[in-house]
Write an enzyme that holds these catalytic residues in place. Structure first.
Site, short mmCIF file in Angstrom:
data_model
loop_
_atom_site.label_atom_id
_atom_site.label_comp_id
_atom_site.label_asym_id
_atom_site.label_seq_id
_atom_site.Cartn_x
_atom_site.Cartn_y
_atom_site.Cartn_z
N LYS A 148 2.96 2.51 14.71
CA LYS A 148 2.68 3.15 13.42
C LYS A 148 2.54 4.66 13.57
CE LYS A 148 0.38 -0.75 11.06
NZ LYS A 148 0.37 -1.77 12.11
N PHE A 169 -6.13 -6.39 4.52
CA PHE A 169 -7.26 -6.36 3.60
C PHE A 169 -7.64 -7.79 3.22
CE2 PHE A 169 -6.46 -1.88 1.57
CZ PHE A 169 -6.92 -1.30 2.73
N HIS A 219 -2.27 -3.39 15.87
CA HIS A 219 -2.25 -3.04 14.46
C HIS A 219 -2.40 -1.53 14.31
CE1 HIS A 219 -2.41 -3.84 10.23
NE2 HIS A 219 -3.62 -3.31 10.09
N CYS A 242 -1.41 -6.62 4.80
CA CYS A 242 -0.72 -6.06 5.97
C CYS A 242 -0.40 -7.10 7.03
CB CYS A 242 -1.55 -4.93 6.56
SG CYS A 242 -1.93 -3.65 5.34
N GLU A 298 -10.39 -2.58 16.60
CA GLU A 298 -9.38 -3.33 17.34
C GLU A 298 -9.56 -3.17 18.85
OE1 GLU A 298 -4.60 -4.31 17.20
OE2 GLU A 298 -5.34 -2.51 16.18
N HIS A 305 2.66 3.14 8.31
CA HIS A 305 2.19 1.77 8.08
C HIS A 305 2.99 1.16 6.94
CE1 HIS A 305 -0.10 -1.74 7.69
NE2 HIS A 305 -1.31 -1.26 7.46
#
Length: 416
Positions: free
Chosen positions: A338, A402, A306, A168, A317, A343
């Site tokens: 998002k 990830f 994010h 991502c 976050e 996403h």
């Protein structure tokens, strides 16, 4: 003689956004400012056996507008989106690629998964009819670097041609690396960003098996709800975010429109877990990006976070922002777009960097929609539910992937 390297200034001169809110930058931005959700029930395949039946698909996207019909079978959706976004970005920039400048204009487009749909289709064909049934276009239609490769072929850009596959963070890394390529003088312009087209049976099923996705099947448009106490997972999206980055003097010499200046880029690794978030990596990447720009943390006005809408990720976050910015964290505005686009995985960083540049350009912050119930662990200003007009000089865009791979980009309002 001084050995000091003079870093060239880099600006955004073109944008091409393909998203669940619209197939152009204008449509996408209008949807964001209106606080509209691009999430709905999946139309592309039968979801009767799936636990999750919704996603943020593009609407009425016709690749035939950009690509010859005979070429379509050679590509996957992530390539379609990249070509569409790149063509819009290049047209928006007004940059003409000629034999005289082609070697100083490059392409750099990331994707987290690449041609997932092609893999599924060709695997089924092999199982049903044997390996001779596999398409000769299977490999080039599916490998990640072919988005950048096709854009290079279609535009004639002969400079650096590369791709990132950092989950991502892919789109953000592609833009950040392009920024550095121009900054050190290896190109005068880069067509860069991220693209993803992974709303497929296996992909949706796989993320659902990880329990990463929201299961709000009764109310898809309210499923992506970053920082809301009742969030239960992310919503998978698709599309592309492509921008033309250009060396400032080159852009000025041709009278280019400038959306924003790119002033900082950072990378870090959590070195922690394959999927679970860690506070320290995001904290360090934000501070490295601010340091790269040569400013103080308290000069940052806005963060396009994010913010995936997962229970652990949003808290992590929030805490990373507090750790990086201290008391200034409570003066920052942050929004997760998002909540509207879903996403885009490897395309998220490209789309959100484009959105951040637009926020700086228009001095308007897109909202975080579906924010209904406050979470005491996510207590920062997330621009809830309605866009906000305000002064923005410096804006960050965060992307975390990830494997613990992190990227952040810092944009500055351009003032001649």
């Amino acid at each position: 003689m001084s050995n000091e390297i003079i870093k060239k200034r880099v600006v955004v001169t073109g944008l091409g956004l393909v998203s669940p809110l619209g197939n152009t930058t204008e449509e996408t931005w209008a949807g964001l400012i209106a606080g509209r959700s691009g999430v709905d029930y999946i139309a592309r395949f039968d979801t009767s056996q799936h636990k999750v039946k919704f996603a943020a698909e593009t609407k009425n996207f016709d690749p035939g507008k950009f690509i010859e019909k005979k070429e379509l079978k050679k590509m996957d959706y992530f390539i379609y989106f990249a070509i569409a976004g790149s063509r819009e970005a290049l047209e928006d920039s007004g940059l003409k690629i000629t034999e005289d400048n082609a070697e100083m204009i490059g392409t750099y487009i990331g994707s987290g998964i690449g041609g997932f749909g092609v893999f599924e289709r060709e695997h089924t064909k092999m199982l049903e009819g044997g390996p001779d049934r596999i398409s000769p276009f299977f490999i080039p239609a599916s490998i990640v670097n072919l988005a950048s490769g096709y854009v290079s072929i279609y535009t004639g850009a002969k400079g650096p041609n590369s791709a990132t596959a950092t989950a991502c963070s892919s789109g953000a890394h592609a833009i950040g690396d392009s920024f550095k390529i121009i900054q050190r003088g290896d190109a005068t312009a880069m067509i860069c960003g991220g693209s993803e087209g992974a709303i497929t049976p296996m992909s949706v099923g796989g993320f659902a098996a990880m329990r990463a996705l929201s299961t709000r099947n009764d109310d898809p448009q309210r499923a992506s709800r970053p920082f809301d106490k009742d969030r239960d997972g992310f919503v998978i999206g698709e599309g592309a975010g492509i921008m033309v980055l250009e060396e400032l003097e080159h852009a000025k010499a041709r009278g280019a429109k400038i959306y924003a200046e790119v002033v900082g880029y950072g990378m870090s690794s959590d070195a922690f877990h394959i999927t679970l978030p860690d506070l320290d990596g995001p904290r360090r990447v934000m501070l490295k990006t601010v340091k790269d720009a040569g400013i103080e943390p308290n000069q940052v006005d806005y963060i396009n976070v994010h913010g995936t809408s997962t229970p652990a990720g949003d808290v992590n976050e929030t805490n990373a922002i507090k750790a990086a910015f201290g008391e200034h964290a409570y003066k920052l505005a942050l929004s997760s777009t998002k909540s509207m686009t879903g996403h885009l995985l490897g395309g998220a960083g490209g789309l959100e960097a484009g959105i951040t540049a637009l926020a700086v350009h228009h001095q308007i912050l897109p909202p975080t929609i579906n924010y209904e119930t406050a979470d005491p662990e996510c207590d920062l200003d997330c621009v809830p539910n309605q866009a906000r007009q305000t002064r923005v000089t410096y804006a960050l865009s965060n992307s975390f992937g990830f494997g613990g791979t992190n990227a952040a980009l810092l944009f500055k309002r351009y003032e001649p």
